[in-house]
Design a protein around this motif. Structure first.
Motif, PDB file in Angstrom:
ATOM      1  N   LEU A 119       0.838  -1.199   0.000  1.00 38.41           N
ATOM      2  CA  LEU A 119       0.000   0.000   0.000  1.00 38.41           C
ATOM      3  C   LEU A 119       0.871   1.246   0.000  1.00 38.41           C
ATOM      4  CD1 LEU A 119      -2.728  -0.960   2.639  1.00 38.41           C
ATOM      5  CD2 LEU A 119      -2.763  -1.331   0.158  1.00 38.41           C
ATOM      6  N   ASP A 120       0.246   2.375  -0.234  1.00 35.88           N
ATOM      7  CA  ASP A 120       0.914   3.656  -0.078  1.00 35.88           C
ATOM      8  C   ASP A 120       1.386   3.789   1.375  1.00 35.88           C
ATOM      9  OD1 ASP A 120       0.862   6.680   0.650  1.00 35.88           O
ATOM     10  OD2 ASP A 120       0.836   6.656  -1.546  1.00 35.88           O
ATOM     11  N   PRO A 121       2.595   4.340   1.607  1.00 39.15           N
ATOM     12  CA  PRO A 121       3.109   4.458   2.974  1.00 39.15           C
ATOM     13  C   PRO A 121       2.158   5.207   3.918  1.00 39.15           C
ATOM     14  CG  PRO A 121       4.859   4.884   1.394  1.00 39.15           C
ATOM     15  CD  PRO A 121       3.591   4.768   0.600  1.00 39.15           C
ATOM     16  N   ALA A 122       1.274   6.013   3.385  1.00 37.80           N
ATOM     17  CA  ALA A 122       0.344   6.754   4.237  1.00 37.80           C
ATOM     18  C   ALA A 122      -0.573   5.820   5.019  1.00 37.80           C
ATOM     19  CB  ALA A 122      -0.493   7.715   3.391  1.00 37.80           C
ATOM     20  N   TYR A 123      -0.740   4.569   4.533  1.00 39.43           N
ATOM     21  CA  TYR A 123      -1.655   3.628   5.198  1.00 39.43           C
ATOM     22  C   TYR A 123      -0.916   2.485   5.886  1.00 39.43           C
ATOM     23  CZ  TYR A 123      -4.614   6.099   1.897  1.00 39.43           C
ATOM     24  OH  TYR A 123      -5.248   7.081   1.179  1.00 39.43           O
ATOM     25  N   ALA A 124       0.388   2.608   5.999  1.00 36.74           N
ATOM     26  CA  ALA A 124       1.202   1.516   6.531  1.00 36.74           C
ATOM     27  C   ALA A 124       0.910   1.211   7.990  1.00 36.74           C
ATOM     28  CB  ALA A 124       2.684   1.836   6.362  1.00 36.74           C
ATOM     29  N   ASP A 125       0.412   2.183   8.742  1.00 40.27           N
ATOM     30  CA  ASP A 125       0.153   1.975  10.162  1.00 40.27           C
ATOM     31  C   ASP A 125      -1.260   1.468  10.455  1.00 40.27           C
ATOM     32  OD1 ASP A 125       2.709   2.820  10.809  1.00 40.27           O
ATOM     33  OD2 ASP A 125       2.104   4.928  11.015  1.00 40.27           O
ATOM     34  N   GLU A 126      -2.074   1.329   9.437  1.00 36.28           N
ATOM     35  CA  GLU A 126      -3.432   0.835   9.656  1.00 36.28           C
ATOM     36  C   GLU A 126      -3.397  -0.661   9.994  1.00 36.28           C
ATOM     37  OE1 GLU A 126      -6.143   2.677   9.762  1.00 36.28           O
ATOM     38  OE2 GLU A 126      -4.937   4.473   9.329  1.00 36.28           O
ATOM     39  N   SER A 127      -4.325  -1.098  10.824  1.00 33.63           N
ATOM     40  CA  SER A 127      -4.297  -2.494  11.289  1.00 33.63           C
ATOM     41  C   SER A 127      -4.467  -3.482  10.145  1.00 33.63           C
ATOM     42  CB  SER A 127      -5.394  -2.716  12.339  1.00 33.63           C
ATOM     43  OG  SER A 127      -6.668  -2.397  11.811  1.00 33.63           O
ATOM     44  N   TYR A 128      -5.178  -3.088   9.093  1.00 33.45           N
ATOM     45  CA  TYR A 128      -5.353  -4.013   7.971  1.00 33.45           C
ATOM     46  C   TYR A 128      -4.071  -4.180   7.155  1.00 33.45           C
ATOM     47  CZ  TYR A 128      -6.535   0.558   5.880  1.00 33.45           C
ATOM     48  OH  TYR A 128      -6.545   1.892   5.508  1.00 33.45           O
ATOM     49  N   ALA A 129      -3.046  -3.347   7.418  1.00 38.79           N
ATOM     50  CA  ALA A 129      -1.763  -3.471   6.734  1.00 38.79           C
ATOM     51  C   ALA A 129      -0.681  -4.032   7.658  1.00 38.79           C
ATOM     52  CB  ALA A 129      -1.319  -2.121   6.185  1.00 38.79           C
ATOM     53  N   GLN A 130      -1.066  -4.457   8.860  1.00 41.08           N
ATOM     54  CA  GLN A 130      -0.115  -4.948   9.850  1.00 41.08           C
ATOM     55  C   GLN A 130      -0.159  -6.474   9.952  1.00 41.08           C
ATOM     56  OE1 GLN A 130       1.977  -2.903  11.826  1.00 41.08           O
ATOM     57  NE2 GLN A 130       1.299  -1.331  10.370  1.00 41.08           N
ATOM     58  N   ASN A 131       0.971  -7.044  10.388  1.00 44.43           N
ATOM     59  CA  ASN A 131       1.058  -8.471  10.722  1.00 44.43           C
ATOM     60  C   ASN A 131       0.618  -9.374   9.570  1.00 44.43           C
ATOM     61  OD1 ASN A 131       1.828  -7.784  13.430  1.00 44.43           O
ATOM     62  ND2 ASN A 131      -0.334  -7.398  13.886  1.00 44.43           N
ATOM     63  N   VAL A 132       1.157  -9.093   8.413  1.00 43.34           N
ATOM     64  CA  VAL A 132       0.892  -9.940   7.247  1.00 43.34           C
ATOM     65  C   VAL A 132       2.163 -10.751   6.976  1.00 43.34           C
ATOM     66  CG1 VAL A 132       0.186 -10.009   4.842  1.00 43.34           C
ATOM     67  CG2 VAL A 132      -0.660  -8.180   6.328  1.00 43.34           C
ATOM     68  N   SER A 133       2.121 -12.045   7.238  1.00 45.70           N
ATOM     69  CA  SER A 133       3.322 -12.868   7.115  1.00 45.70           C
ATOM     70  C   SER A 133       3.630 -13.184   5.656  1.00 45.70           C
ATOM     71  CB  SER A 133       3.140 -14.178   7.890  1.00 45.70           C
ATOM     72  OG  SER A 133       2.205 -15.004   7.227  1.00 45.70           O
ATOM     73  N   ASP A 134       4.884 -13.556   5.406  1.00 47.07           N
ATOM     74  CA  ASP A 134       5.274 -13.973   4.062  1.00 47.07           C
ATOM     75  C   ASP A 134       4.532 -15.250   3.648  1.00 47.07           C
ATOM     76  OD1 ASP A 134       7.000 -11.842   3.805  1.00 47.07           O
ATOM     77  OD2 ASP A 134       8.761 -12.965   4.494  1.00 47.07           O
ATOM     78  N   ASP A 135       4.263 -16.128   4.624  1.00 48.07           N
ATOM     79  CA  ASP A 135       3.510 -17.345   4.313  1.00 48.07           C
ATOM     80  C   ASP A 135       2.104 -17.012   3.836  1.00 48.07           C
ATOM     81  OD1 ASP A 135       5.635 -18.957   4.972  1.00 48.07           O
ATOM     82  OD2 ASP A 135       4.918 -19.409   7.001  1.00 48.07           O
ATOM     83  N   LEU A 136       1.499 -16.023   4.488  1.00 49.45           N
ATOM     84  CA  LEU A 136       0.152 -15.617   4.086  1.00 49.45           C
ATOM     85  C   LEU A 136       0.176 -15.026   2.680  1.00 49.45           C
ATOM     86  CD1 LEU A 136      -2.053 -13.081   3.944  1.00 49.45           C
ATOM     87  CD2 LEU A 136      -2.804 -15.297   4.792  1.00 49.45           C
ATOM     88  N   LYS A 137       1.164 -14.217   2.393  1.00 45.07           N
ATOM     89  CA  LYS A 137       1.272 -13.641   1.055  1.00 45.07           C
ATOM     90  C   LYS A 137       1.486 -14.732   0.007  1.00 45.07           C
ATOM     91  CE  LYS A 137       3.205  -9.200   2.593  1.00 45.07           C
ATOM     92  NZ  LYS A 137       4.374  -8.287   2.524  1.00 45.07           N
ATOM     93  N   ALA A 138       2.320 -15.723   0.346  1.00 47.69           N
ATOM     94  CA  ALA A 138       2.585 -16.817  -0.597  1.00 47.69           C
ATOM     95  C   ALA A 138       1.316 -17.634  -0.838  1.00 47.69           C
ATOM     96  CB  ALA A 138       3.700 -17.713  -0.060  1.00 47.69           C
ATOM     97  N   LEU A 139       0.555 -17.890   0.227  1.00 50.05           N
ATOM     98  CA  LEU A 139      -0.705 -18.616   0.077  1.00 50.05           C
ATOM     99  C   LEU A 139      -1.658 -17.849  -0.829  1.00 50.05           C
ATOM    100  CD1 LEU A 139      -2.812 -20.783   0.800  1.00 50.05           C
ATOM    101  CD2 LEU A 139      -3.380 -19.402   2.815  1.00 50.05           C
ATOM    102  N   THR A 140      -1.782 -16.556  -0.588  1.00 50.47           N
ATOM    103  CA  THR A 140      -2.681 -15.732  -1.386  1.00 50.47           C
ATOM    104  C   THR A 140      -2.256 -15.731  -2.850  1.00 50.47           C
ATOM    105  OG1 THR A 140      -3.061 -14.307   0.539  1.00 50.47           O
ATOM    106  CG2 THR A 140      -3.704 -13.433  -1.607  1.00 50.47           C
ATOM    107  N   GLU A 141      -0.965 -15.632  -3.082  1.00 54.62           N
ATOM    108  CA  GLU A 141      -0.450 -15.606  -4.455  1.00 54.62           C
ATOM    109  C   GLU A 141      -0.748 -16.922  -5.173  1.00 54.62           C
ATOM    110  OE1 GLU A 141       0.858 -13.547  -7.524  1.00 54.62           O
ATOM    111  OE2 GLU A 141       0.807 -12.732  -5.482  1.00 54.62           O
ATOM    112  N   SER A 142      -0.807 -18.007  -4.428  1.00 57.76           N
ATOM    113  CA  SER A 142      -1.048 -19.316  -5.042  1.00 57.76           C
ATOM    114  C   SER A 142      -2.511 -19.540  -5.419  1.00 57.76           C
ATOM    115  CB  SER A 142      -0.609 -20.431  -4.087  1.00 57.76           C
ATOM    116  OG  SER A 142      -1.494 -20.529  -2.979  1.00 57.76           O
TER     117      SER A 142
END
Length: 222
Positions: A119-142
């Motif tokens: 996301l744009d850095p302006a939203y980096a501190d929002e809770s929906y942009a926090q604690n997203v693991s690499d495993d979760l990103k890999a699962l989503t990408e698959s």
């Protein structure tokens, strides 16, 4: 000579439609067993019963088609209201919450959650942009299509208010365009094991993903 079989007789009658015209007296003599009891009925009465059964089956099919059509109209109306709310939402920062709240209220989804990245850095501190693991990103990408099925301990269930009640899940990847990298994941959850199951279609969920992703482009990094 080979003995005449029932199939031979059936084929002869099927290919000789004027047989009963020449032997009309047989129609009155033929007695069959009614499927609604052990009484004997004439051939004409048995044919009438079969016709009534076919009509009843067609009536049930029509009722199911009308019911499905009505449900589709209701779903389309809800989708239109949800889309309208996204188009008129003015605060980009709160848009992810509006998306999942709309899914919860418009489509009666018991629990919803969302995570976003890149996301744009302006939203980096929002809770929906926090604690997203690499495993979760890999699962989503698959996920080329939404996952629908039982919750087997997915990380995304921890985003929900009551993870213990997330028996079945829909994991919906968010992409700006088909084939591009995912930048988010929607999770829809239910305590009903059959709400999201492996045999259900995902066309509607994919449409939800497309609309949500289009709206969320306002939050993405340039």
């Amino acid at each position: 000579m080979n003995p005449i079989t029932e199939d031979d007789i059936a084929n002869y009658l099927a290919n000789t439609p004027d047989f009963f015209e020449r032997h009309a007296q047989l129609l009155a003599q033929v007695q069959l067993t009614s499927p609604h009891g052990n009484r004997a009925v004439s051939l004409q009465e048995r044919q009438a019963e079969m016709l009534r059964e076919k009509i009843k089956a067609l009536e049930h099919r029509i009722i199911e088609m009308v019911r499905a059509g009505t449900e589709n109209v209701v779903t389309a109306d809800r989708l239109q209201r949800w889309t309208r709310d996204l188009l008129t939402w003015r605060d980009p920062r709160g848009l992810p919450w509006e998306i999942i709240n709309g899914l919860h209220t418009q489509f009666m989804v018991p629990q919803t959650g969302i995570k976003l990245w890149d996301l744009d850095p302006a939203y980096a501190d929002e809770s929906y942009a926090q604690n997203v693991s690499d495993d979760l990103k890999a699962l989503t990408e698959s996920l080329t299509t939404p996952y629908v099925g039982l919750n087997s301990g997915f990380e995304a269930a921890s985003w929900l208010n009551d993870p213990q009640q997330a028996v079945s899940l829909a994991l919906v990847p968010l992409r700006a365009e088909p084939g591009q990298s995912a930048f988010g994941l929607l999770v829809l959850a239910s305590p009903d094991a059959q709400r999201y199951h492996a045999d259900m279609g995902t066309d509607f969920l994919e449409r939800i993903a497309q609309l949500a992703a289009a709206a969320l482009t306002r939050l993405r990094a340039a």
